[in-house]
Design an enzyme around this catalytic site. Structure first.
Site, PDB file in Angstrom:
ATOM      1  N   CYS A 190     -14.475  -0.707 -28.518  1.00  7.74           N
ATOM      2  CA  CYS A 190     -15.832  -0.198 -28.729  1.00  7.74           C
ATOM      3  C   CYS A 190     -16.517  -0.162 -27.373  1.00  7.74           C
ATOM      4  CB  CYS A 190     -16.586  -1.099 -29.684  1.00  7.74           C
ATOM      5  SG  CYS A 190     -15.791  -1.191 -31.276  1.00  7.74           S
ATOM      6  N   GLY A 203       0.788  -1.230   0.000  1.00  7.18           N
ATOM      7  CA  GLY A 203       0.000   0.000   0.000  1.00  7.18           C
ATOM      8  C   GLY A 203       0.817   1.274   0.000  1.00  7.18           C
ATOM      9  N   ARG A 252      -6.702   0.515 -15.431  1.00  2.00           N
ATOM     10  CA  ARG A 252      -6.890   1.316 -14.215  1.00  2.00           C
ATOM     11  C   ARG A 252      -7.653   2.627 -14.440  1.00  2.00           C
ATOM     12  NH1 ARG A 252      -2.823   3.247 -11.855  1.00  2.00           N
ATOM     13  NH2 ARG A 252      -3.379   2.797  -9.694  1.00  2.00           N
ATOM     14  N   TYR A 289      -0.266  -3.478 -11.859  1.00  2.00           N
ATOM     15  CA  TYR A 289      -1.699  -3.624 -12.114  1.00  2.00           C
ATOM     16  C   TYR A 289      -2.070  -3.168 -13.531  1.00  2.00           C
ATOM     17  CZ  TYR A 289      -1.442  -4.103  -7.077  1.00  2.00           C
ATOM     18  OH  TYR A 289      -1.093  -4.514  -5.821  1.00  2.00           O
ATOM     19  N   GLU A 334       4.829  -6.126   2.241  1.00  2.00           N
ATOM     20  CA  GLU A 334       4.634  -6.795   0.944  1.00  2.00           C
ATOM     21  C   GLU A 334       4.131  -5.810  -0.111  1.00  2.00           C
ATOM     22  OE1 GLU A 334       2.141  -9.988   2.411  1.00  2.00           O
ATOM     23  OE2 GLU A 334       0.346  -8.769   2.171  1.00  2.00           O
ATOM     24  N   PRO A 335       5.016  -4.895  -0.522  1.00  2.00           N
ATOM     25  CA  PRO A 335       4.592  -3.928  -1.541  1.00  2.00           C
ATOM     26  C   PRO A 335       4.468  -4.563  -2.919  1.00  2.00           C
ATOM     27  CG  PRO A 335       6.763  -3.368  -0.597  1.00  2.00           C
ATOM     28  CD  PRO A 335       6.422  -4.737  -0.156  1.00  2.00           C
ATOM     29  N   GLY A 336       3.526  -4.053  -3.684  1.00  2.00           N
ATOM     30  CA  GLY A 336       3.445  -4.378  -5.110  1.00  2.00           C
ATOM     31  C   GLY A 336       3.757  -3.112  -5.878  1.00  2.00           C
TER      32      GLY A 336
HETATM   33  C1  LIG Z   1      -2.789  -8.605   0.795  1.00  2.00           C
HETATM   34  C2  LIG Z   1      -2.122  -7.617  -0.069  1.00  2.00           C
HETATM   35  N1  LIG Z   1      -0.824  -7.335   0.141  1.00  2.00           N
HETATM   36  C3  LIG Z   1      -0.162  -6.453  -0.643  1.00  2.00           C
HETATM   37  C4  LIG Z   1      -0.802  -5.798  -1.664  1.00  2.00           C
HETATM   38  C5  LIG Z   1      -0.022  -4.841  -2.503  1.00  2.00           C
HETATM   39  O1  LIG Z   1      -0.528  -3.557  -2.451  1.00  2.00           O
HETATM   40  P1  LIG Z   1       0.280  -2.381  -3.183  1.00  2.00           P
HETATM   41  O2  LIG Z   1       0.398  -2.779  -4.591  1.00  2.00           O
HETATM   42  O3  LIG Z   1      -0.548  -1.175  -2.982  1.00  2.00           O
HETATM   43  O4  LIG Z   1       1.595  -2.291  -2.491  1.00  2.00           O
HETATM   44  C6  LIG Z   1      -2.151  -6.041  -1.910  1.00  2.00           C
HETATM   45  C7  LIG Z   1      -2.864  -5.351  -3.003  1.00  2.00           C
HETATM   46  O5  LIG Z   1      -3.992  -5.497  -3.281  1.00  2.00           O
HETATM   47  C8  LIG Z   1      -2.831  -6.982  -1.095  1.00  2.00           C
HETATM   48  O6  LIG Z   1      -4.111  -7.278  -1.306  1.00  2.00           O
END
Ligand SMILES: Cc1ncc(COP(=O)(O)O)c(C=O)c1O
Length: 419
Positions: free
Chosen positions: A338, A227, A309, A376, A268-270
């Site tokens: 379309c 997040g 997005r 994403y 756990e960043p994405g």
């Molecule tokens: C359980 C969990 N961890 C980590 C993330 C990664 O979030 P972000 O991409 O905002 O770091 C998510 C995203 O949906 C999630 O559901």
């Protein structure tokens, strides 16, 4: 010249490199920058946790094997969000014990995961009961909803009373009862309150999470989720990781003082790890307008099919028209589908409205780069709508070479499962 000098904001690619991508792989095409991926991952790995630290990559952000390989080599672990992602992580070479499964969907392969050593995170009481039946006496994690949520939009908020993610914080007693029935040990407590979280809310959630940990005497690991906000547009704020880290460190030290436990930290960043490392190279395929009081539209060969997005929740991505010597114009960028919702530039804060951008006046055939597309985008694309094939993915290596990660889908592949 970089694209940012050309009036845009995606300094990932030079104009020449974007042209090379188009010449060799066609458009639309995803491109990822290994140097940015590695630099960002190293920065996150330096998170100064006082009592041990694990960095997991939330692979839902981009599960490409090429990206997983970069992070695996740097020692990151994985947050997987489905049985299928567990399998992809294993195939990419992660060890089972490096994988934490946090899934909305109750796993259909619990026994197999346990046998292999994949770590399970119960996201509901129902999931916890199922873990207990399949693996009595094991250590598990529980995902709790601390009662607070925050996301860059309501659609990316995963905490508080309006979110179905995790076990509501008031149900700690029920968690203990269910765990005790099958001798499960709650060793990890996990929260994740939303994607693109306001850093202040994230900090508040840290304290709320630690207050929950205090109720579970066996918890030795606290996972604070992902997040970390990344501003893809220059006017959007980004998280100050140093400030967040200092805050978390202080919270963990204070917890040790009042509780005695030295908790290991996981995050756990994405988004943070991949968002700014990716872009989409596209072509302007048409330019139309709706008269003097209307809009000027640039139609691209990319849209909701590669970057959903903006259509889904009004997200903003930088868009660069790689042209010089043109008068600027106010332009609405749209995709090739379309579908009236296939808009790349919704108005900031109002996804229903159009948000024209000032850019060099586009012409058919122009190269266009959509930035901030590492997270994403490929992962969440509306593959094959209007039967457009899934776009290829390329890695830009530090020496400037372009390495194909995934080919463009063929029509035969699109139809392969039709019987
Ligand atoms: C359980 C969990 N961890 C980590 C993330 C990664 O979030 P972000 O991409 O905002 O770091 C998510 C995203 O949906 C999630 O559901």
């Amino acid at each position: 010249m970089t694209t940012s000098q050309a009036g845009g904001r995606t300094p990932l690619l030079s104009v020449e490199k974007a042209a090379e991508v188009r010449a060799r792989f066609g458009t639309p095409c995803y491109i990822y920058d290994r140097a940015t991926l590695e630099t960002t991952a190293r920065r996150a790995l330096a998170f100064p946790a006082p009592y041990g630290f694990t960095l997991r990559y939330a692979m839902k952000a981009n599960p490409s094997r090429g990206i997983l390989a970069v992070f695996r080599a740097l020692g990151l672990h994985v947050d997987a969000s489905s049985d299928w992602e567990v399998e992809r992580a294993l195939r990419a070479g992660f060890a089972p014990e490096q994988i934490l499964l946090t899934s909305q969907m109750p796993s259909r392969r619990i026994a197999e995961h346990v046998r292999r050593g994949v770590f399970l995170n119960a996201c509901s009481l129902h999931q916890l009961e199922a873990f207990g039946r399949a693996a009595p006496g094991r250590a598990v994690a529980v995902r709790m909803n601390p009662g607070l949520g925050s996301g860059s939009t309501k659609r990316t908020n995963t905490g508080g009373p309006s979110a179905s993610f995790g076990i509501w914080h008031d149900y700690a007693a029920e968690v203990k009862t269910v765990a005790a029935r099958s001798g499960l040990t709650i060793g990890t407590l996990h929260t994740h309150i939303g994607s693109g979280t306001d850093p202040e809310a994230w900090k508040r959630a840290t304290r709320m999470t630690l207050d929950l940990v205090a109720q579970f005497p066996d918890v030795a690991v606290v996972n604070l989720g992902g997040g970390f906000k990344v501003g893809r547009m220059p006017e959007e704020p980004s998280v100050d990781m140093d400030e967040v880290a200092a805050h978390v460190r202080g919270e963990l030290e204070a917890f040790r003082q009042r509780d005695g436990r030295a908790l290991r930290l996981e995050i756990e960043p994405g988004t943070y790890l991949v968002a700014q490392a990716g872009a989409i190279v596209a072509t302007c395929v048409d330019v139309v307008d709706t008269g003097r009081d209307g809009y000027l539209f640039a139609k691209l060969d990319t849209g909701m099919t590669e970057v959903t997005r903006p259509s889904l929740y009004g997200a903003q991505h930088p868009i660069d028209v790689l042209a010089t010597g043109r008068e600027p114009a106010e332009v609405v960028f749209v995709g090739p589908c379309c579908e009236s919702g296939d808009i790349l530039t919704p108005a900031p804060g109002d996804p229903e409205a159009l948000g024209p951008r000032w850019v060099p006046r586009p012409q058919t055939g122009d190269l266009v780069v959509v930035g901030g597309a590492g997270a994403y985008c490929a992962a969440m694309s509306t593959i094959n709508y209007n039967s457009y094939p899934q776009a290829p993915e390329i890695m830009l290596e530090p020496d400037g070479t372009l390495r194909l990660l995934r080919e463009r889908q063929s029509l035969d592949q699109m139809l392969a499962n039709e019987v």
